[in-house]
Design a protein around this motif. Structure first.
Motif, PDB file in Angstrom:
ATOM      1  N   VAL A 165       0.855  -1.190   0.000  1.00 41.52           N
ATOM      2  CA  VAL A 165       0.000   0.000   0.000  1.00 41.52           C
ATOM      3  C   VAL A 165       0.891   1.241   0.000  1.00 41.52           C
ATOM      4  O   VAL A 165       1.902   1.303   0.703  1.00 41.52           O
ATOM      5  N   THR A 190       5.975   8.916   2.316  1.00 39.37           N
ATOM      6  CA  THR A 190       7.159   9.518   2.957  1.00 39.37           C
ATOM      7  C   THR A 190       8.007   8.489   3.701  1.00 39.37           C
ATOM      8  O   THR A 190       9.172   8.747   3.990  1.00 39.37           O
ATOM      9  N   ASP A 191       7.437   7.344   4.012  1.00 38.35           N
ATOM     10  CA  ASP A 191       8.249   6.233   4.528  1.00 38.35           C
ATOM     11  C   ASP A 191       8.599   5.286   3.394  1.00 38.35           C
ATOM     12  O   ASP A 191       9.744   4.896   3.224  1.00 38.35           O
ATOM     13  N   LEU A 192       7.576   4.923   2.618  1.00 33.53           N
ATOM     14  CA  LEU A 192       7.765   3.894   1.590  1.00 33.53           C
ATOM     15  C   LEU A 192       8.800   4.322   0.547  1.00 33.53           C
ATOM     16  O   LEU A 192       9.668   3.536   0.155  1.00 33.53           O
ATOM     17  N   THR A 245       0.849  10.814   6.330  1.00 31.70           N
ATOM     18  CA  THR A 245      -0.483  10.593   6.896  1.00 31.70           C
ATOM     19  C   THR A 245      -0.390   9.921   8.272  1.00 31.70           C
ATOM     20  O   THR A 245       0.585   9.215   8.565  1.00 31.70           O
TER      21      THR A 245
END
Ligand SMILES: Cc1cc2nc3c(=O)[nH]c(=O)nc-3n(C[C@H](O)[C@H](O)[C@H](O)COP(=O)(O)OP(=O)(O)OC[C@H]3O[C@@H](n4cnc5c(N)ncnc54)[C@H](O)[C@@H]3O)c2cc1C
Length: 284
Positions: free
Chosen positions: A29, A34-36, A111
């Motif tokens: 997902v 911002t992390d992925l 998010t």
């Protein structure tokens, strides 16, 4: 790199569930990314991503609604939390922590649901959500269910989500009468620093004893976690500093890493707890 991976961008939850029901191997997902995207850029686990489900346009997952609980859609950004009068009124600590996540670019794109699902022990909002008794609403083609925050983080960066489930919302029940929730993030700098210690503490104060106590910590164990022994040491009692420090020592198992040592973390978490408790009791 990621554009080479098959991607679906649904516009509704029904469309997203249809993709989830297809059982794509290595489905990942993508929310704000911002992390992925950092993981993708570092090629971390890239070969395990077979399909990207980009949920950014699923409007049903956005927004903040007051009801029997405050419902924050998983795709709600930190910027939206910062500017929400509803969150400011009931959970000011969540507004404050959102201001400390990264800087504006990250706050506009990152998010709350991404922070939860990334499940980092250093995820800044997670101790607050644990101390607020948050409930996570999750759903997929097999239906929806609710998971209490303290059962969601099941291992290092592992959540209770099944491969075909999304986090839909974070539901925050109203705080018990008279209780306040405070937190403190300790990092190298005020902003743009990964935390070394995070502590969230909720309690009411009767004049002689704490009530409705919740204590939760980040960066102090493989998962963000509640501190049950510290909660027992405080519930119905006054501020016994030594007892609180000892209970935190039993609840938490920090490690040495490149940001800090276990000894530093253990000492600091005790100092932070005492400071927050003094504040809650009106002593500072
Ligand atoms: C420069 C920089 C500074 C940062 N500073 C901080 C900081 O101070 N504090 C902090 O806590 N974090 C920080 N972060 C990390 C990051 O911004 C946050 O964790 C953010 O909340 C991630 O949200 P996202 O929407 O971008 O998640 P994404 O990167 O899109 O997703 C993160 C993970 O969650 C999964 N996921 C996301 N949404 C869902 C969903 N609804 N259902 C199921 N799975 C989902 C994804 O598959 C992925 O595994 C920083 C990152 C950067 C690059």
């Amino acid at each position: 790199v990621i554009s080479a991976i098959p991607t679906t961008s649904p516009r509704s939850l029904t469309e997203a569930y249809a993709v989830l029901s297809q059982g794509h191997r290595g489905l990942r997902v993508l929310a704000g990314g911002t992390d992925l995207m950092v993981q993708v850029n570092a090629r971390a686990g890239l070969d395990r991503i077979g399909h990207v489900l980009d949920i950014w346009r699923v409007e049903e997952l956005r927004g903040i609604v007051a009801g029997s609980a405050l419902r924050i859609g998983a795709l709600t950004t930190f910027a939206e939390i910062i500017t929400s009068p509803l969150v400011a009124k009931t959970f000011p600590a969540l507004v404050e922590v959102s201001r400390e996540v990264g800087a504006w670019a990250i706050q506009n794109r990152g998010t709350l649901g991404g922070n939860v699902c990334n499940a980092s022990p250093a995820g800044d909002t997670l101790p607050i959500l644990l101390a607020a008794d948050a409930r996570f609403r999750v759903g997929g083609p097999r239906g929806e269910r609710e998971v209490p925050a303290d059962r969601f983080f099941v291992g290092y960066r592992k959540t209770d989500l099944a491969a075909d489930e999304l986090l839909l919302s974070i539901d925050l029940p109203p705080p018990p009468q008279g209780a306040r929730l405070l937190y403190r993030k300790v990092g190298t700098r005020r902003a743009q620093a990964i935390s070394k210690v995070i502590l969230a503490l909720r309690a009411s104060w009767s004049g002689s004893a704490f009530g409705a106590v919740r204590v939760a910590a980040g960066c102090m164990a493989p998962t963000p976690r509640r501190c049950p022994q510290t909660e027992v040491a405080l519930e119905g009692h006054g501020l016994g500093e030594a007892a609180v420090r000892a209970a935190l020592g039993r609840d938490l198992t920090p490690i040495d890493d490149l940001r800090s040592t276990a000894g530093y973390r253990q000492k600091v978490v005790g100092n932070v707890a005492v400071r927050l408790l003094r504040n809650l009791a009106g002593l500072d």
